[in-house]
Design a protein around this motif. Structure first.
Motif, PDB file in Angstrom:
ATOM      1  N   VAL A 253     120.629 140.861 125.853  1.00 55.57           N
ATOM      2  CA  VAL A 253     119.590 140.554 126.829  1.00 55.57           C
ATOM      3  C   VAL A 253     118.441 141.497 126.480  1.00 55.57           C
ATOM      4  O   VAL A 253     118.677 142.657 126.164  1.00 55.57           O
ATOM      5  CB  VAL A 253     120.107 140.844 128.246  1.00 55.57           C
ATOM      6  N   SER A 254     117.202 140.995 126.517  1.00 62.50           N
ATOM      7  CA  SER A 254     116.088 141.876 126.163  1.00 62.50           C
ATOM      8  C   SER A 254     115.850 142.920 127.245  1.00 62.50           C
ATOM      9  O   SER A 254     115.418 142.610 128.359  1.00 62.50           O
ATOM     10  CB  SER A 254     114.802 141.082 125.955  1.00 62.50           C
ATOM     11  N   ILE A 255     116.145 144.161 126.918  1.00 63.81           N
ATOM     12  CA  ILE A 255     116.012 145.236 127.891  1.00 63.81           C
ATOM     13  C   ILE A 255     114.541 145.484 128.232  1.00 63.81           C
ATOM     14  O   ILE A 255     114.192 145.705 129.389  1.00 63.81           O
ATOM     15  CB  ILE A 255     116.679 146.519 127.350  1.00 63.81           C
ATOM     16  N   ALA A 256     113.676 145.402 127.223  1.00 68.96           N
ATOM     17  CA  ALA A 256     112.264 145.705 127.468  1.00 68.96           C
ATOM     18  C   ALA A 256     111.617 144.693 128.407  1.00 68.96           C
ATOM     19  O   ALA A 256     110.966 145.052 129.388  1.00 68.96           O
ATOM     20  CB  ALA A 256     111.512 145.777 126.149  1.00 68.96           C
ATOM     21  N   LYS A 257     111.840 143.417 128.129  1.00 68.73           N
ATOM     22  CA  LYS A 257     111.237 142.379 128.989  1.00 68.73           C
ATOM     23  C   LYS A 257     111.714 142.529 130.422  1.00 68.73           C
ATOM     24  O   LYS A 257     110.953 142.430 131.385  1.00 68.73           O
ATOM     25  CB  LYS A 257     111.651 140.991 128.487  1.00 68.73           C
ATOM     26  N   THR A 258     113.015 142.766 130.549  1.00 66.37           N
ATOM     27  CA  THR A 258     113.608 142.928 131.866  1.00 66.37           C
ATOM     28  C   THR A 258     112.947 144.087 132.607  1.00 66.37           C
ATOM     29  O   THR A 258     112.619 143.993 133.787  1.00 66.37           O
ATOM     30  CB  THR A 258     115.116 143.208 131.698  1.00 66.37           C
ATOM     31  N   THR A 259     112.739 145.185 131.878  1.00 66.44           N
ATOM     32  CA  THR A 259     112.126 146.367 132.480  1.00 66.44           C
ATOM     33  C   THR A 259     110.712 146.078 132.984  1.00 66.44           C
ATOM     34  O   THR A 259     110.346 146.480 134.090  1.00 66.44           O
ATOM     35  CB  THR A 259     112.087 147.518 131.450  1.00 66.44           C
TER      36      THR A 259
END
Ligand code: TRP
Length: 452
Positions: A253-259
């Protein structure tokens, strides 16, 4: 350990579920209760700017790091840090970071639950029409009466803590995911209604001016520390809450986008709350720096005078209660996960023990608003002391350690593998996490100590 190892406590059913839970943790009393009152105490615009800068330059990179460490370690923060320290072949004492976080979460929850209790008390005040036609002096009296009553506060604090522990007992999936899905959008809508009312109230321009025109002459070293500490507090960073949620995050899961999504939603809610509250403060000639009672002494005025105010009032405090609940769960989860992993006790017992201890400290916090209000250390009562110690000191210190670990200790190939960012994005994150975030926290600490 690879990012495909599932966590023993279960896993989020999807990326969306994680976003909901993490947003639920971030958005809480910090946004709606604390942000407006500390902005009022610290002079407005300049404070808000420092806070926004801290969210962007320190909060976002550290949130990415904290989620990443959690997903790679897959356990409670203490065990995650020990596992990752072993993997990186560095000092196992990095595990202490998990300890500090667990203690910070515990100390925060003790007072968080008391304030959440105030919100619950206000649900009933709204329901029984106590806000109708009130003026500034009357709403202040209403709040003062609650403050003066240990019994009422302890009652609501107890109810809130019992509900929190009940939810935590059911494990990470039951209820929590579903609840946040509806409650977050509802909270957004009601804030927008309040903003619309504030726009019509007459002192809108003055409120906006207070919030957004910075006057840097007003800002002290302690205000900068408070703004930075609040960036950690509002994003739930620096104590392992987001780490533990990250440990339940499925791989890829893209951690950056989620953040970005979580930080964006969190900031939006705080600013909306500010925009709704300050015009009311000025329109009613109230004091901006009253402290923790600010929202309880302003919003009832809006509900008492606007059309549909009864319904919106009840809804608002119900939603505030739920926002607090989805945050409080994340404050105790690291302790519960650790007790289950290390003390070999089941989830229920772990909840009862940690919840009871936290409740006890919360009772002392209630007394700090009345019978013990004269008892001060460093000129702060117990509530203020706990808040300062956790939000201004422990969270930034925890965040500093997370940044140093992710930027300097961990093998960068591992970080790259977890984050899966395009090259430029990764370099930008690396620069922020290695240099900007640690240096900023360090400099602010030095500044407060008077060294700089
Ligand atoms: N972020 C929450 C709020 O703004 C409070 C919170 C929940 C928190 N979990 C946390 C703060 C972990 C610090 C650390 O209300």
């Amino acid at each position: 350990m690879t990012d495909k190892t599932p966590s023993i406590h279960g896993e989020w059913s999807s990326r969306f579920a994680f976003i909901l839970a993490a947003t639920g943790s971030a958005v809480g009393l910090g946004n709606i209760w604390k942000f407006p009152y500390i902005t009022g105490q610290n002079g407005g615009g300049a404070f808000v700017m420092v806070y926004l800068l801290c969210v962007a330059a320190i909060g976002i990179p550290i949130m990415i790091a904290e989620i990443m460490l959690g997903r790679r370690g897959r356990q409670s923060p203490i065990n995650t840090m020990q596992t990752l320290a072993a993997e990186a072949q560095v000092d196992p004492r990095w595990g202490y970071l998990g300890w500090m976080g667990m203690i910070a979460g515990f100390l925060i929850l003790a007072y968080y639950s008391v304030i959440a209790g105030w919100s619950m008390a206000y649900i009933f005040k709204a329901f029984f029409g106590s806000f109708f036609g009130t003026d500034g002096a009357e709403v202040k009296q209403m709040f003062d009466n609650l403050m003066a009553s240990p019994i009422q506060q302890i009652f609501w604090h107890t109810v809130f803590m019992a509900i929190t522990m009940q939810v935590v007992m059911r494990g990470i999936k039951g209820g929590l995911e579903k609840a946040v899905r509806f409650l977050m959008p509802a909270l957004f809508v009601i804030l927008i209604i309040l903003v619309a009312y504030a726009m019509a109230s007459g002192s809108y321009a003055q409120g906006i001016h207070f919030l957004f025109s910075p006057d840097f002459s007003k800002i002290t070293a302690d205000a900068v520390l408070t703004a930075m500490g609040h960036a950690f507090f509002t994003l739930s960073l620096g104590m392992g809450a987001i780490m533990v949620y990250g440990s339940y995050l499925p791989g890829h899961v893209s951690i950056a986008k989620t953040t970005f999504f979580i930080a964006g939603a969190d900031t939006a809610v705080a600013l909306l709350a500010g925009i709704a509250i300050f015009p009311l403060v000025f329109a009613n000639n109230l004091e901006v720096a009253v402290g923790p009672g600010l929202i309880f002494q302003t919003l009832p005025l809006a509900f008492g005078h606007m059309s549909g105010g009864w319904l919106f009032g009840v809804l608002f405090f119900v939603l505030l209660f739920f926002a607090a609940l989805t945050s409080s769960i994340s404050l105790i989860e690291p302790a519960v996960a650790w007790l289950v992993e290390n003390k070999n006790i089941d989830r229920q017992k772990a909840c009862v023990w940690s919840g009871t201890a936290c409740w006890g400290l919360g009772v002392a916090v209630v007394f700090s608003f009345n019978v013990w209000s004269g008892f001060k250390i460093f000129d702060k009562n117990l509530f203020e002391l706990l808040d300062y110690l956790t939000a201004n000191l422990m969270l930034p210190l925890g965040g500093l350690c997370i940044a140093v670990f992710a930027g300097w200790m961990m093998k960068q190939a591992h970080a790259e593998q977890e984050l899966e960012l395009p090259a430029q994005g990764f370099q930008a994150w690396q620069f922020l996490i290695k240099y900007v975030a640690p240096a900023a926290v360090f400099l602010v600490f030095l500044h407060v100590l008077g060294v700089l």
